[in-house]
Scaffold this motif. Structure first.
Motif, short mmCIF file in Angstrom:
data_model
loop_
_atom_site.label_atom_id
_atom_site.label_comp_id
_atom_site.label_asym_id
_atom_site.label_seq_id
_atom_site.Cartn_x
_atom_site.Cartn_y
_atom_site.Cartn_z
N TRP A 157 50.72 18.29 60.58
CA TRP A 157 49.63 17.72 59.79
C TRP A 157 49.07 18.75 58.81
N ASN A 158 48.77 19.99 59.35
CA ASN A 158 48.08 20.99 58.52
C ASN A 158 49.01 22.01 57.89
N GLY A 159 50.26 22.02 58.34
CA GLY A 159 51.16 23.06 57.86
C GLY A 159 50.95 24.36 58.61
N ARG A 160 51.91 25.32 58.42
CA ARG A 160 51.78 26.62 59.07
C ARG A 160 52.18 27.67 58.05
N GLY A 161 51.71 28.87 58.23
CA GLY A 161 52.08 29.95 57.32
C GLY A 161 51.24 31.16 57.56
N GLY A 162 51.47 31.82 58.72
CA GLY A 162 50.72 33.03 59.06
C GLY A 162 51.05 34.15 58.09
N MET A 163 50.08 35.02 57.91
CA MET A 163 50.28 36.15 57.01
C MET A 163 50.44 37.42 57.80
N MET A 164 51.30 38.29 57.28
CA MET A 164 51.32 39.64 57.83
C MET A 164 51.12 40.58 56.65
N PRO A 165 50.19 41.55 56.78
CA PRO A 165 49.93 42.43 55.64
C PRO A 165 51.13 43.31 55.30
N ALA A 166 51.17 43.75 54.06
CA ALA A 166 52.19 44.70 53.64
C ALA A 166 51.71 46.11 53.97
#
Ligand code: SF4
Ligand code: SF4
Lengths: 291, 513
Positions: A257-266
């Motif tokens: 429903w909301n999508g996913r896409g965790g971030m990891m810093p550079a």
């Protein structure tokens, strides 16, 4: 003479003249040198006042003749440590990741260097042991969203995931429900279907037919027709036992429903090159590294 | 026993008969002191006492000879032990007793102790403490009188002092006299000799921490590490100060043992005791002889104070047991010499108990009870600890393994649903050759294990090579493909020396949800 000295009969020792309920205090004198030692410690402490920072002033304190500072002392110690580690760090910089991994001495050094860096920078999300949490990948298992070889891990650490710096690692899971791409029944059906791919039993009455159809249209592009995922897109394998956000029906639906896409810093720029290499080796040897 | 008497309180009495009677241990209170009103807290009683200098007089006899022998043996061991060699093969130091801090090893002849084995030290300390208690139960402060480094070095320093500055009387006279060149020269010589002994003491100390012959050479050519010179300096200073200047004050003011000893002792312990039943009433030879003539009661003590003069702590043993007395027995020798001269039986002062004095006064025979509950108990503890340590030493292996289970996460689920646990193992090789160990894990069906980062030990035989006299830490993972697992399964890690077949094991668990 104020008065007679009072002598304790049993011990022959003078008393101080004090008495409590018939118990008298004997005066067993301390040796005089003890007193001198005491004075000496006082004189010694004066030396400290003069030599070291001691007296508080309004916004600082006296500096002391030696001009000693705890910060400088730490810097000196750290410099000494750096100098001591210098040759090994040099070797880390010169060697490729594969060479470091193959050299036992060097990889041991890298692990030792990498551990505190991991604990300081990575542990808040991935856990002190790298075990991860919901939404933060476990680094010890054999499933890698973006690849578990040395170079994959190094690249992930350098550029991060879904950061402006990262050229390759941008893929996200669309918000199928929120953005109106799929309808609620379709999402529920495809959630059920996806779970069967991993061998999870679904409730009877689940519309697997519809799910399969929706999957082929909406999901197969990234996750593959067989559900085994695509590393270059960061699309996870849906057929295995590892679910980053949980394999229960509600979690899967929530993701659809909301999508996913965790971030990891550079980390490039924040950590220097030798540290990134050491960290890569450390993460790779936690248990999940792919050869 | 008067615990409050920290400072040996006795001034040599110049004249006047001592309080007569059967209880010389009790000092007669100031006569006529009215019990009340009590005086005000006394500003005139000083709270600090100046040191009373002691000039121990030379003495000859059984106990003095014993003490010389002990001194020779203990100092001989201390100064020469570092030079004793012990062949351990090419890769190890050949010094019999060596504390090797850089390499974390302690060598004692055939024993080599690793840091994780310091529990042997616990055993040694238990035995040492119990031996001290046992000595105390049998004969009081034997340790203080004969073996304590403070006593031994003080004895040596006193001997040097007597040799250079003369015996008690000569020394005292010289100190009262003018500052002559000779006096200065002798004083200087004494301190030079003291410092040399002190320096040698510090020098011997550092030899226990490095190869002695090499270090001696380095020290002489000023190439030894700074810390060696530093420690020699520290030990020189402490020896010079404690044995030359502090002497008996270490025992009275600084050492905890007299206090502990006083609390531990009992009435059967043989202590240096003035047998007042025989000695009192004391009096000069002439007076006593006259009294004896008249058939009046006379004691054997002629009040010559020889026992006080020889005492290294300035105690008058005739006052009874005293915290200042280190039980060296020198007053026994002094008094025996006097008794021989005046033709009275020896051992007016002897190792005895107050109990026996009372028994004799009551006409009963003396009794020495060495075997009693407390001595048996101490001996038993020593024996048990000794046996345990011997067993531990004898059953010591040259290889061992220890395992630490990963704490976070406790287990990991893999993509195919199987479970994995991570461990850090450490393999110890106490032999002086490189050895290969094969690792087996028992207790898990359908499982595999893998070392991380150990080249050449992937599948097939899992082999870890460990260098001579070294340990090696290896990270490893164990994967179980069993369909269902209990939350905790005990497993055994076993290493086998590939060449010799020697084995060692460690127990741990395999955890599951
Ligand atoms: S009183 Fe006797 S035994 Fe005690 S310290 Fe003096 S000489 Fe030694
Ligand atoms: S040496 Fe013996 S005789 Fe002389 S005073 Fe001491 S106890 Fe008495």
């Amino acid at each position: 003479m104020a008065h007679e000295r009072d002598i304790d009969a049993l011990t022959g020792t003078a008393t101080t003249g004090r008495e409590w309920d018939g118990i008298r205090e004997l005066n067993t004198p301390l040796p005089r040198w003890w007193l001198w030692l005491f004075y000496l410690t006082i004189i010694w402490s004066i030396g400290y006042w003069i030599a070291y920072p001691s007296w508080p002033l309004v916004s600082s304190s006296t500096v002391g003749l030696l001009n000693w500072q705890s910060r400088e002392a730490i810097i000196t110690d750290m410099d000494a440590l750096k100098a001591q580690r210098g040759p090994m760090v040099e070797r880390l910089l010169k060697s490729s990741l594969a060479e470091i991994a193959a050299d036992e001495n060097l990889s041991q050094f890298a692990r030792a260097q990498g551990r505190p860096v991991f604990l300081e920078n990575c542990a808040p999300c991935h856990g002190t042991g790298g075990g991860g949490a919901r939404g933060y990948p476990n680094l010890l298992d054999d499933e890698w969203l973006w690849g578990g070889r040395l170079e994959d891990i190094a690249l992930t650490i350098r550029d991060g995931i879904r950061t402006p710096q990262s050229k390759e690692r941008q893929g996200t899971m669309p918000a199928f429900g929120r953005d109106g791409i799929l309808k609620r029944p379709e999402i529920e059906a495809v959630a059920d279907y996806t779970r069967t791919l991993a061998g999870i039993a679904v409730e009877s009455g689940a519309n697997l037919e519809l799910g399969k159809k929706v999957y082929a249209e909406a999901c197969a592009n990234c996750h593959g027709a067989d559900g085994r995922g695509k590393r270059e897109l960061g699309a996870p394998n849906l057929t295995d036992a590892i679910w980053l956000y949980g394999s229960d029906r509600a979690s899967v639906i929530e993701g659809l429903w909301n999508g996913r896409g965790g971030m990891m810093p550079a980390w490039a720029g924040r950590l220097d090159e030798s540290t990134i290499k050491a960290l890569t080796i450390y993460v790779h040897t936690l248990g999940g590294g792919v050869r | 026993m008067s615990l409050a008497t920290a400072e040996p309180r006795h001034e040599p009495r110049d004249a006047g008969p001592a309080p007569a009677g059967a209880e010389p241990a009790v000092v007669v209170p100031v006569a006529g002191r009215s019990p009340s009103p009590l005086p005000e807290p006394d500003e005139e009683t000083p709270l600090y006492a100046a040191r009373r200098k002691i000039y121990p007089q030379a003495v000859h006899g059984t106990y003095r000879r014993t003490k010389w022998a002990m001194l020779a043996v203990t100092l001989g061991i201390y100064y020469l032990l570092p030079f004793v060699r012990w062949d351990r093969g090419p890769n190890a130091p050949s010094q019999a007793v060596l504390i090797d801090f850089p390499n974390h090893r302690f060598y004692f002849f055939f024993i080599e102790i690793w840091p994780q084995e310091v529990y042997y030290l616990t055993g040694l300390l238990i035995i040492a403490a119990m031996a001290l208690f046992l000595m105390n139960a049998v004969a009081g402060r034997v340790w203080c009188g004969y073996l304590c480094p403070q006593t031994v070095w003080t004895d040596l320093f006193c001997a040097i002092e007597r040799w250079v500055e003369g015996d008690r009387r000569e020394h005292m006279l010289r100190e009262r006299g003018p500052w002559t060149t000779e006096r200065v020269a002798r004083l200087g010589l004494k301190h030079v000799l003291w410092l040399m002994v002190a320096w040698w003491t510090g020098g011997a100390w550092v030899l226990y921490f490095a190869d002695a012959p090499t270090l001696v050479k380095d020290l002489a050519t000023f190439q030894a590490p700074f810390v060696a010179y530093l420690w020699i300096g520290i030990l020189t200073a402490t020896t010079y100060a404690l044995a030359g200047h502090m002497r008996e004050q270490v025992c009275t003011y600084m050492c905890p043992w007299p206090r502990i000893q006083a609390a531990l002792t009992d009435e059967h312990a043989l202590n240096v005791t003035y047998r007042y039943d025989r000695g009192e009433p004391r009096g000069s030879i002439k007076k006593n002889a006259a009294l004896r003539e008249q058939g009046a009661p006379v004691g054997d003590c002629i009040d010559c104070l020889q026992c006080v003069y020889v005492c290294p702590t300035g105690v008058d043993i005739r006052d009874g047991a005293n915290l200042g007395c280190i039980q060296c027995g020198l007053c026994i020798d002094a008094c025996d010499t006097v008794m021989t001269k005046i033709g009275r039986p020896l051992r007016l002062i002897a190792y005895d108990t107050d109990l026996n004095i009372k028994r004799r006064q009551e006409g009963r025979s003396a009794q020495v009870r060495i075997v009693r509950a407390r001595t048996l108990l101490y001996a038993a503890v020593i024996a048990v600890t000794g046996v345990v340590m011997l067993y531990a030493l004898a059953s010591r292996t040259t290889e061992s393994i220890s395992v630490i289970h990963d704490r976070n996460p406790v287990f990991v689920r893999l993509a195919d649903g199987s479970l994995r646990n991570g461990y850090t193992i450490r393999i110890v090789n106490k032999q002086r050759v490189t050895r290969e160990f094969a690792l087996d894990i028992r207790g898990l069906a359908n499982a595999s294990h893998e070392f991380i980062g150990v080249p050449g030990s992937t599948d097939g035989r899992r082999i870890v090579e460990v260098g001579p006299d070294q340990t090696r830490e290896v990270r490893m993972v164990v994967t179980s493909r069993a369909a269902s697992m209990p939350p905790s399964t005990p497993i055994v890690f076993q290493i086998t020396d590939v060449a010799s077949g020697l084995q060692a094991q460690a127990n741990d668990y395999f955890r599951a949800p």
